[in-house]
Design a protein around this motif. Sequence first.
Motif, mmCIF file in Angstrom:
data_model
loop_
_atom_site.group_PDB
_atom_site.id
_atom_site.type_symbol
_atom_site.label_atom_id
_atom_site.label_comp_id
_atom_site.label_asym_id
_atom_site.label_seq_id
_atom_site.Cartn_x
_atom_site.Cartn_y
_atom_site.Cartn_z
ATOM 1 N N GLU A 98 47.753 34.728 -106.320
ATOM 2 C CA GLU A 98 48.578 35.885 -106.696
ATOM 3 C C GLU A 98 48.086 37.139 -105.983
ATOM 4 O OE1 GLU A 98 46.789 34.139 -109.238
ATOM 5 O OE2 GLU A 98 48.401 32.683 -109.342
ATOM 6 N N GLN A 99 46.767 37.289 -105.880
ATOM 7 C CA GLN A 99 46.201 38.449 -105.202
ATOM 8 C C GLN A 99 46.539 38.419 -103.710
ATOM 9 O OE1 GLN A 99 42.170 37.651 -106.605
ATOM 10 N NE2 GLN A 99 42.162 39.654 -107.631
ATOM 11 N N ARG A 100 46.519 37.237 -103.124
ATOM 12 C CA ARG A 100 46.868 37.111 -101.708
ATOM 13 C C ARG A 100 48.323 37.516 -101.484
ATOM 14 N NH1 ARG A 100 43.958 31.906 -98.968
ATOM 15 N NH2 ARG A 100 41.898 32.221 -99.878
ATOM 16 N N GLU A 101 49.185 37.113 -102.409
ATOM 17 C CA GLU A 101 50.598 37.465 -102.288
ATOM 18 C C GLU A 101 50.786 38.971 -102.354
ATOM 19 O OE1 GLU A 101 54.706 36.626 -104.703
ATOM 20 O OE2 GLU A 101 53.219 35.015 -104.629
ATOM 21 N N VAL A 102 50.126 39.625 -103.304
ATOM 22 C CA VAL A 102 50.225 41.078 -103.436
ATOM 23 C C VAL A 102 49.658 41.756 -102.192
ATOM 24 C CG1 VAL A 102 49.374 43.086 -104.734
ATOM 25 C CG2 VAL A 102 50.232 41.080 -105.958
ATOM 26 N N LEU A 103 48.503 41.275 -101.724
ATOM 27 C CA LEU A 103 47.900 41.843 -100.520
ATOM 28 C C LEU A 103 48.853 41.696 -99.332
ATOM 29 C CD1 LEU A 103 45.518 43.105 -99.005
ATOM 30 C CD2 LEU A 103 44.605 40.784 -98.696
ATOM 31 N N GLY A 104 49.485 40.550 -99.200
ATOM 32 C CA GLY A 104 50.445 40.337 -98.115
ATOM 33 C C GLY A 104 51.583 41.337 -98.163
ATOM 34 N N GLU A 105 52.103 41.583 -99.354
ATOM 35 C CA GLU A 105 53.192 42.556 -99.503
ATOM 36 C C GLU A 105 52.716 43.957 -99.138
ATOM 37 O OE1 GLU A 105 54.590 42.084 -103.523
ATOM 38 O OE2 GLU A 105 55.264 40.024 -103.150
ATOM 39 N N LEU A 106 51.518 44.315 -99.603
ATOM 40 C CA LEU A 106 50.969 45.636 -99.285
ATOM 41 C C LEU A 106 50.726 45.790 -97.786
ATOM 42 C CD1 LEU A 106 48.434 45.997 -102.244
ATOM 43 C CD2 LEU A 106 50.575 47.268 -101.933
ATOM 44 N N LEU A 107 50.187 44.763 -97.163
ATOM 45 C CA LEU A 107 49.937 44.822 -95.721
ATOM 46 C C LEU A 107 51.241 44.923 -94.943
ATOM 47 C CD1 LEU A 107 46.996 42.278 -95.358
ATOM 48 C CD2 LEU A 107 46.899 44.778 -95.148
ATOM 49 N N ASN A 108 52.277 44.195 -95.371
ATOM 50 C CA ASN A 108 53.586 44.315 -94.717
ATOM 51 C C ASN A 108 54.102 45.743 -94.793
ATOM 52 O OD1 ASN A 108 53.904 41.693 -93.782
ATOM 53 N ND2 ASN A 108 54.914 41.003 -95.643
ATOM 54 N N THR A 109 53.931 46.373 -95.943
ATOM 55 C CA THR A 109 54.356 47.763 -96.109
ATOM 56 C C THR A 109 53.603 48.669 -95.150
ATOM 57 O OG1 THR A 109 54.912 47.403 -98.433
ATOM 58 C CG2 THR A 109 54.521 49.686 -97.747
ATOM 59 N N LEU A 110 52.286 48.461 -95.027
ATOM 60 C CA LEU A 110 51.492 49.292 -94.125
ATOM 61 C C LEU A 110 51.848 49.025 -92.666
ATOM 62 C CD1 LEU A 110 47.996 49.109 -95.858
ATOM 63 C CD2 LEU A 110 49.615 51.020 -95.858
ATOM 64 N N VAL A 111 52.056 47.774 -92.305
ATOM 65 C CA VAL A 111 52.393 47.428 -90.928
ATOM 66 C C VAL A 111 53.766 48.003 -90.560
ATOM 67 C CG1 VAL A 111 52.974 45.506 -89.388
ATOM 68 C CG2 VAL A 111 50.931 45.385 -90.814
#
Length: 155
Positions: free
Chosen positions: A128-141
């Motif tokens: 679940e944390q990886r999924e949230v991190l992925g979403e956050l990183l997509n937003t930053l990218v």
Amino acid sequence: MTTPDPEGLLAEQLLRLTRRVHRIQKRHLVRRELGITPAQSRLLRTLAHYASPPRMADLAERLEVVPRAVTTLVDGLEASGKVRRVPDPANRRVIRIELTDDGHAALRELHAARRAAAEEILAPLADEQREVLGELLNTLVDGTAAVPPHPDASC
């Protein structure tokens, strides 16, 4: 008394994570004994994204470096048999850079090394944390803020 600087702390954490990622990736590259520097690795990965062999100037532009830097990287990769210079069929004065079979094999090893490095870095996180991190990183990218759904969107 000083006030906390959350943006400064976050920026420092991002920089520390970036340095850690580079260190771990470099360690995984060394373990695989590819004899490729991180800069050469980046050039190989970039080269693989072209449909046809690019010019050195194209690579320099894509990598955002001066053409001389690309020449040095290509020289090293050509000496190790990972790339070759080929004449442009339409203009023999233009030289293009293409991956060799050894270059393709090195790319497969590089991808495996990057996956292993990513797995090592992400190991402490639950799915679940990886999924949230992925979403956050997509937003930053992407550089765009996630837009929350409008309260009336279900109507």
